[in-house]
Structure formats: C-alpha cells, structure tokens
Design a protein around this motif. Structure first.
Motif: not given
Ligand code: ADP
Length: 191
Positions: A13, A16, A35, A39, A56, A60, A62, A89, A91, A130, A136, A138, A147
C-alpha cells in the motif's frame, strides 16, 4: 545519467505499483512485478499459480524458490537488458542475495533501491479503500494486517541491507500520486 536498474521497496500500500508503472513508462524500461506475475499465474491455474493461491490469499510470502525462479526468468528476457523497475522483489534477504547472483551473471548490478516511507495506519486505510474498488482477494483487513507484519519481519531488514551497500534512497510516500511521482524522479536524479 538516470539510473535504470531500479528496485522499489515499501510496505504493502506504499504506492510501489503505481509509481513503478509511471516510472517504467517514463524511462521506457519494463515494470517487473512479482505480485502481478503471481496473480496472472493464479488466474491461468499454472502449477506455480496453484501453489501460490492460498499463500497469497492468507497474506503470507510465496516461497523464495518460486519467486526467485519467476523473477530470474523475467530478468533474463531481452527487454530487461536496458534496465528494469523491480516491484515487490526482492522481499527477503535470501531473494536479495539471489538477485545479486542473477545480475552478477549478466555482468550488472542494481543502481538503486528506492524506499517509499509511509505511516502504517495510512497504508491500511489505503488498502481497505483499494479493496472496495478492485476487490483483490488479499485486500481484507485481516490479510492486510498480516501482510504488514510479514513486511516488518521479512522485508524491512532489506532497508539496512541496501543502506550498507550505498544504494538506498528514501522517498516520502505521502501526498498525491503526482507529488510522489515528482519526489521519485527527484530521488533518482540525485542530490
Ligand atoms: P502488496 O505490495 O500490495 O502486498 P504485491 O502485488 O507486491 O502486493 O504482492 C501480493 C502477494 O504476492 C504478496 O502478499 C505475496 O503473497 C506474493 N508475492 C509477491 N512478490 C513476492 C515475493 N517477492 N516473495 C514472496 N511472495 C511474493
């Protein structure tokens, strides 16, 4: 010269994704969002998507293994040779180290890490808004708080990691999209 191998860091949020898209457009380099890729994999029901979906939705992370593989493949594509905006990434510290390895193999490294700073209550409110607009999976309050916890535990340590390497540039994430965009471009141009 403006930096072109850029990663964005910030709490969920923090803005980015929005700033990554604007910057990628302005610099003519790809916006690489793990992300978004995850998705898309969930929608396409690929093996990665099937494995990532529940993780997701629970807010948590991935596994490093999966994320490092998809980011590594994307970075190896030709268009990323002239630069990229990495969004979401790395993270974790393990992902940051893997990224260094991937970039070293192609003879490059990150130019900078832009860290968006925002107040955590403000980002929760932004994400809840949002959720209403985009729906979304999550973006509900419980997952959002999870998160944020995951960010504090696993991702915030990257701030010190990039600071030590002299790559960290902080950008205040408060204000309108345009204001933050101007601050981002200013941060890239240097002092
Ligand atoms: P936000 O920054 O709003 O949390 P993202 O779209 O970047 O959303 O990521 C959504 C979800 O995708 C994360 O909560 C996680 O579960 C997964 N995810 C994205 N990028 C990574 C990463 N680099 N490592 C692990 N999980 C990831």
């Amino acid at each position: 010269m403006t930096h072109t191998r850029i990663m964005l860091l910030g709490a969920p949020g923090a803005g980015k994704g929005t700033q990554a898209a604007l910057l990628a457009d302005k610099l003519g380099i790809p916006h690489i969002s793990t992300g978004d890729m995850l998705r898309a994999a969930v929608v396409a029901e690929t093996p990665v998507g099937l494995e990532a979906k529940a993780v997701m939705e629970a807010g948590k992370l991935v596994s490093d293994e999966i994320v490092i593989a998809i980011a590594g493949e994307r970075l190896a594509e030709e268009d990323a040779g002239k630069g990229f905006i990495l969004d979401g990434f790395p993270r974790t510290l393990a992902q940051a180290e893997a990224l260094e390895g991937v970039l070293a193999r192609i003879g490059s490294g990150l130019d900078c890490c832009l860290a968006f700073t925002v107040d955590s209550e403000e980002v929760v409110q932004r994400l809840l808004k949002r959720a209403e607009i985009e729906g979304r999976a999550d973006d509900n309050e419980e997952t959002i708080r999870e998160r944020m916890r995951v960010y504090d535990d696993m991702t915030a340590p990257l701030l010190a990691h990039y600071e030590k390497r002299g790559l960290l540039v902080e950008v205040p994430g408060r204000g309108t999209i345009e204001e933050v965009s101007e601050a981002t471009i200013g941060a890239l141009a240097g002092p």
